[in-house]
Scaffold this motif. Structure first.
Motif, PDB file in Angstrom:
ATOM      1  N   GLU A 167     -20.984 -16.267 -59.476  1.00  0.00           N
ATOM      2  CA  GLU A 167     -20.862 -17.314 -60.423  1.00  0.00           C
ATOM      3  C   GLU A 167     -19.608 -18.271 -60.203  1.00  0.00           C
ATOM      4  O   GLU A 167     -19.006 -17.704 -59.316  1.00  0.00           O
ATOM      5  CB  GLU A 167     -20.136 -16.290 -61.635  1.00  0.00           C
ATOM      6  N   HIS A 168     -19.727 -19.439 -60.755  1.00  0.00           N
ATOM      7  CA  HIS A 168     -18.490 -20.344 -60.705  1.00  0.00           C
ATOM      8  C   HIS A 168     -17.348 -19.589 -61.690  1.00  0.00           C
ATOM      9  O   HIS A 168     -17.586 -18.950 -62.645  1.00  0.00           O
ATOM     10  CB  HIS A 168     -18.789 -21.541 -61.023  1.00  0.00           C
ATOM     11  N   VAL A 169     -16.259 -20.057 -61.212  1.00  0.00           N
ATOM     12  CA  VAL A 169     -15.024 -20.069 -62.083  1.00  0.00           C
ATOM     13  C   VAL A 169     -14.152 -21.127 -62.208  1.00  0.00           C
ATOM     14  O   VAL A 169     -14.280 -21.997 -61.314  1.00  0.00           O
ATOM     15  CB  VAL A 169     -14.043 -18.639 -61.475  1.00  0.00           C
ATOM     16  N   VAL A 170     -13.194 -21.160 -63.286  1.00  0.00           N
ATOM     17  CA  VAL A 170     -12.413 -22.496 -63.433  1.00  0.00           C
ATOM     18  C   VAL A 170     -10.839 -21.868 -63.116  1.00  0.00           C
ATOM     19  O   VAL A 170     -10.753 -20.688 -63.442  1.00  0.00           O
ATOM     20  CB  VAL A 170     -12.329 -22.777 -65.046  1.00  0.00           C
ATOM     21  N   ILE A 171     -10.199 -22.626 -62.191  1.00  0.00           N
ATOM     22  CA  ILE A 171      -9.074 -22.192 -61.457  1.00  0.00           C
ATOM     23  C   ILE A 171      -7.866 -23.238 -61.865  1.00  0.00           C
ATOM     24  O   ILE A 171      -8.598 -24.587 -62.199  1.00  0.00           O
ATOM     25  CB  ILE A 171      -8.943 -22.199 -60.156  1.00  0.00           C
ATOM     26  N   VAL A 172      -6.864 -22.833 -62.072  1.00  0.00           N
ATOM     27  CA  VAL A 172      -5.757 -23.940 -62.606  1.00  0.00           C
ATOM     28  C   VAL A 172      -4.391 -23.264 -62.004  1.00  0.00           C
ATOM     29  O   VAL A 172      -4.308 -22.195 -61.664  1.00  0.00           O
ATOM     30  CB  VAL A 172      -5.647 -23.997 -63.960  1.00  0.00           C
ATOM     31  N   PRO A 173      -3.383 -24.185 -61.937  1.00  0.00           N
ATOM     32  CA  PRO A 173      -1.982 -23.606 -61.520  1.00  0.00           C
ATOM     33  C   PRO A 173      -1.496 -22.810 -62.786  1.00  0.00           C
ATOM     34  O   PRO A 173      -1.802 -22.904 -63.920  1.00  0.00           O
ATOM     35  CB  PRO A 173      -1.177 -25.067 -61.396  1.00  0.00           C
ATOM     36  N   ILE A 195     -12.188 -31.351 -60.595  1.00  0.00           N
ATOM     37  CA  ILE A 195     -12.428 -30.995 -59.290  1.00  0.00           C
ATOM     38  C   ILE A 195     -13.339 -29.969 -58.853  1.00  0.00           C
ATOM     39  O   ILE A 195     -12.981 -28.855 -58.900  1.00  0.00           O
ATOM     40  CB  ILE A 195     -10.845 -30.751 -58.462  1.00  0.00           C
ATOM     41  N   THR A 196     -14.350 -30.162 -58.031  1.00  0.00           N
ATOM     42  CA  THR A 196     -15.497 -29.344 -57.717  1.00  0.00           C
ATOM     43  C   THR A 196     -16.066 -29.900 -56.644  1.00  0.00           C
ATOM     44  O   THR A 196     -15.688 -30.674 -55.764  1.00  0.00           O
ATOM     45  CB  THR A 196     -16.344 -28.956 -59.012  1.00  0.00           C
ATOM     46  N   TYR A 197     -17.248 -29.313 -56.198  1.00  0.00           N
ATOM     47  CA  TYR A 197     -18.134 -29.393 -55.076  1.00  0.00           C
ATOM     48  C   TYR A 197     -18.824 -30.729 -55.451  1.00  0.00           C
ATOM     49  O   TYR A 197     -19.141 -31.166 -56.245  1.00  0.00           O
ATOM     50  CB  TYR A 197     -19.069 -28.082 -54.897  1.00  0.00           C
ATOM     51  N   LEU A 222     -12.770 -35.670 -58.461  1.00  0.00           N
ATOM     52  CA  LEU A 222     -12.783 -35.659 -57.100  1.00  0.00           C
ATOM     53  C   LEU A 222     -13.553 -34.351 -56.690  1.00  0.00           C
ATOM     54  O   LEU A 222     -13.909 -33.384 -57.305  1.00  0.00           O
ATOM     55  CB  LEU A 222     -11.279 -35.115 -56.654  1.00  0.00           C
ATOM     56  N   THR A 223     -14.597 -34.804 -55.458  1.00  0.00           N
ATOM     57  CA  THR A 223     -15.570 -33.535 -54.989  1.00  0.00           C
ATOM     58  C   THR A 223     -15.255 -33.435 -53.529  1.00  0.00           C
ATOM     59  O   THR A 223     -14.822 -34.141 -52.870  1.00  0.00           O
ATOM     60  CB  THR A 223     -16.927 -33.986 -55.326  1.00  0.00           C
ATOM     61  N   TYR A 233      -6.144 -29.674 -53.889  1.00  0.00           N
ATOM     62  CA  TYR A 233      -5.928 -30.469 -54.935  1.00  0.00           C
ATOM     63  C   TYR A 233      -5.689 -30.041 -56.389  1.00  0.00           C
ATOM     64  O   TYR A 233      -4.984 -30.830 -57.269  1.00  0.00           O
ATOM     65  CB  TYR A 233      -6.917 -31.712 -54.764  1.00  0.00           C
ATOM     66  N   VAL A 234      -6.278 -28.910 -56.552  1.00  0.00           N
ATOM     67  CA  VAL A 234      -5.857 -28.165 -57.842  1.00  0.00           C
ATOM     68  C   VAL A 234      -4.214 -27.931 -58.114  1.00  0.00           C
ATOM     69  O   VAL A 234      -3.509 -28.064 -58.995  1.00  0.00           O
ATOM     70  CB  VAL A 234      -6.748 -27.083 -58.230  1.00  0.00           C
ATOM     71  N   ARG A 235      -3.641 -27.290 -56.903  1.00  0.00           N
ATOM     72  CA  ARG A 235      -2.411 -27.068 -56.659  1.00  0.00           C
ATOM     73  C   ARG A 235      -1.392 -28.055 -56.723  1.00  0.00           C
ATOM     74  O   ARG A 235      -0.402 -28.154 -57.536  1.00  0.00           O
ATOM     75  CB  ARG A 235      -2.023 -26.490 -55.274  1.00  0.00           C
ATOM     76  N   LEU A 236      -2.006 -29.384 -56.511  1.00  0.00           N
ATOM     77  CA  LEU A 236      -1.261 -30.624 -56.700  1.00  0.00           C
ATOM     78  C   LEU A 236      -1.181 -31.073 -58.171  1.00  0.00           C
ATOM     79  O   LEU A 236      -0.528 -32.088 -58.273  1.00  0.00           O
ATOM     80  CB  LEU A 236      -1.836 -31.858 -55.694  1.00  0.00           C
ATOM     81  N   GLY A 237      -2.019 -30.520 -58.842  1.00  0.00           N
ATOM     82  CA  GLY A 237      -1.964 -30.924 -60.377  1.00  0.00           C
ATOM     83  C   GLY A 237      -2.865 -32.144 -60.657  1.00  0.00           C
ATOM     84  O   GLY A 237      -2.764 -32.667 -61.791  1.00  0.00           O
ATOM     85  N   MET A 238      -4.041 -32.423 -59.685  1.00  0.00           N
ATOM     86  CA  MET A 238      -4.829 -33.479 -59.811  1.00  0.00           C
ATOM     87  C   MET A 238      -6.027 -33.217 -60.768  1.00  0.00           C
ATOM     88  O   MET A 238      -6.486 -34.023 -61.259  1.00  0.00           O
ATOM     89  CB  MET A 238      -5.425 -33.902 -58.555  1.00  0.00           C
ATOM     90  N   GLY A 239      -6.189 -32.062 -61.004  1.00  0.00           N
ATOM     91  CA  GLY A 239      -7.130 -31.770 -62.312  1.00  0.00           C
ATOM     92  C   GLY A 239      -7.284 -30.198 -62.162  1.00  0.00           C
ATOM     93  O   GLY A 239      -6.834 -29.503 -61.590  1.00  0.00           O
TER      94      GLY A 239
END
Length: 332
Positions: A167-173, A195-197, A222-223, A233-239
């Protein structure tokens, strides 16, 4: 007529009739390729290719039929070679596995580690790319096995086997607003850039379908092909990131948080093994397939044992239930 001439024809078809690419691929000269093809046509007394000057521009009707027979002949010649190698060097050889970045990074490491311990004299070559790249390599006989989620079921020339569902999951800082929310919906994720594939990677179609079913148009900011890039890019806070569960379950620990229950937003995907129909693989290749999909039987795949009835077939497990694929995470 000889096998070299047949290979020139097949390679020309595989490389869009570009004789320069054919010559480079087969380590010969363009003039040599052209000469061998013309000699084969002269012997057969038919033109295989349509020409414009010296350029090949297409296949004749006779060429279309000849191409199918040439594929079969070379395919059986490859099978004969593998059969002889099986008896001469049973557990020694080379195995080419075409796969996507996700599978190479997060699924194959514990499997290939066990495989290499069992078959120390087998050289493994991983070739990574898009699902279509994986399919092309298997179709051309340049890879023994393909491992991917997308595309492999779209080609009748391939035999596919499911490995496991995921399954897919959603990740955030951890400091993201969604990380502090008690209950998160799919609509909540769409309030932020996604931000995904890339569209052809890692079950991306399941992500698109989830938002479409909910009548939501996400801001895909961003993909990328690789989950590690997405996580950067998630760690950078882009999305907000959406990645496969393998990328966070079996990768080294990091500072990102999986939103609880976010897997319920998306339909499961299935990782599959693909082989060319009619191919005879080395026994160690079937052993690797069984390691990837324990519900398969290497002896059945090799034709040495009868296939069990559908009623007796083992159920397909999810990635979360495959402890053997979690080894990388447990040792991290």
């Amino acid at each position: 007529m000889n096998f070299q001439q047949l290979r020139y024809v097949r390679t020309a078809i595989q490389h869009n009739l570009n004789l320069t690419e054919v010559a480079n691929r087969l380590s010969t000269s363009q003039s040599g390729v052209s000469k061998q093809i013309k000699e084969l046509e002269a012997e057969l007394k038919v033109d295989i290719f349509v020409r414009r000057g010296k350029r090949l521009t297409g296949l004749t009707k006779a060429g279309e039929n000849a191409a199918q027979l040439i594929d079969k002949l070379l395919h059986q010649a490859d099978n004969l070679k593998r059969l002889s190698e099986q008896f001469v060097q049973e557990d020694k050889g080379r195995l080419v596995v075409a796969t996507t970045h996700n599978q190479a990074n997060y699924v194959l490491p514990p499997v290939l580690l066990r495989f290499s311990e069992r078959f120390p004299e087998v050289e493994i070559e991983l070739r990574q790319g898009t699902p279509r790249y994986v399919v092309d390599l298997v179709l051309r006989g340049e890879a023994d096995i393909g491992v991917a989620t997308e595309a492999v079921d779209d080609y009748p020339e391939l035999q596919t086997y499911p490995c496991f569902s995921w399954e897919h999951v959603v990740i955030v800082p951890p400091d993201h607003p969604l990380a502090r929310a008690g209950h998160v919906s799919l609509a909540d994720t769409a309030r932020y850039p996604i931000i995904t594939y890339n569209p052809e990677f890692s079950g991306r179609s399941q992500i698109n379908e989830a938002y479409e079913r909910a009548g939501i148009e996400p801001d895909i900011r961003l993909t990328a092909m690789d989950a590690d890039v997405i996580k950067t890019y998630v760690r950078l806070g882009m999305g907000v990131g959406i990645v496969s569960q393998m990328a966070v379950s079996s990768g080294p620990g990091d500072s990102l948080m999986v939103l609880p229950g976010s897997n319920r937003f998306f339909q499961p995907s299935v990782t599959k093994i693909a082989t060319l129909k009619g191919s005879l693989l080395r026994n160690y290749a079937y052993q690797l397939m069984e390691m990837l999909a324990p519900h398969l039987d290497a002896a059945v795949l090799a034709g040495a044992k009868r296939r069990p009835s559908q009623e007796r077939a083992a159920p397909l497990l999810s990635f979360a239930d495959r402890a053997d694929l979690q080894a990388q995470r447990l040792s991290a």
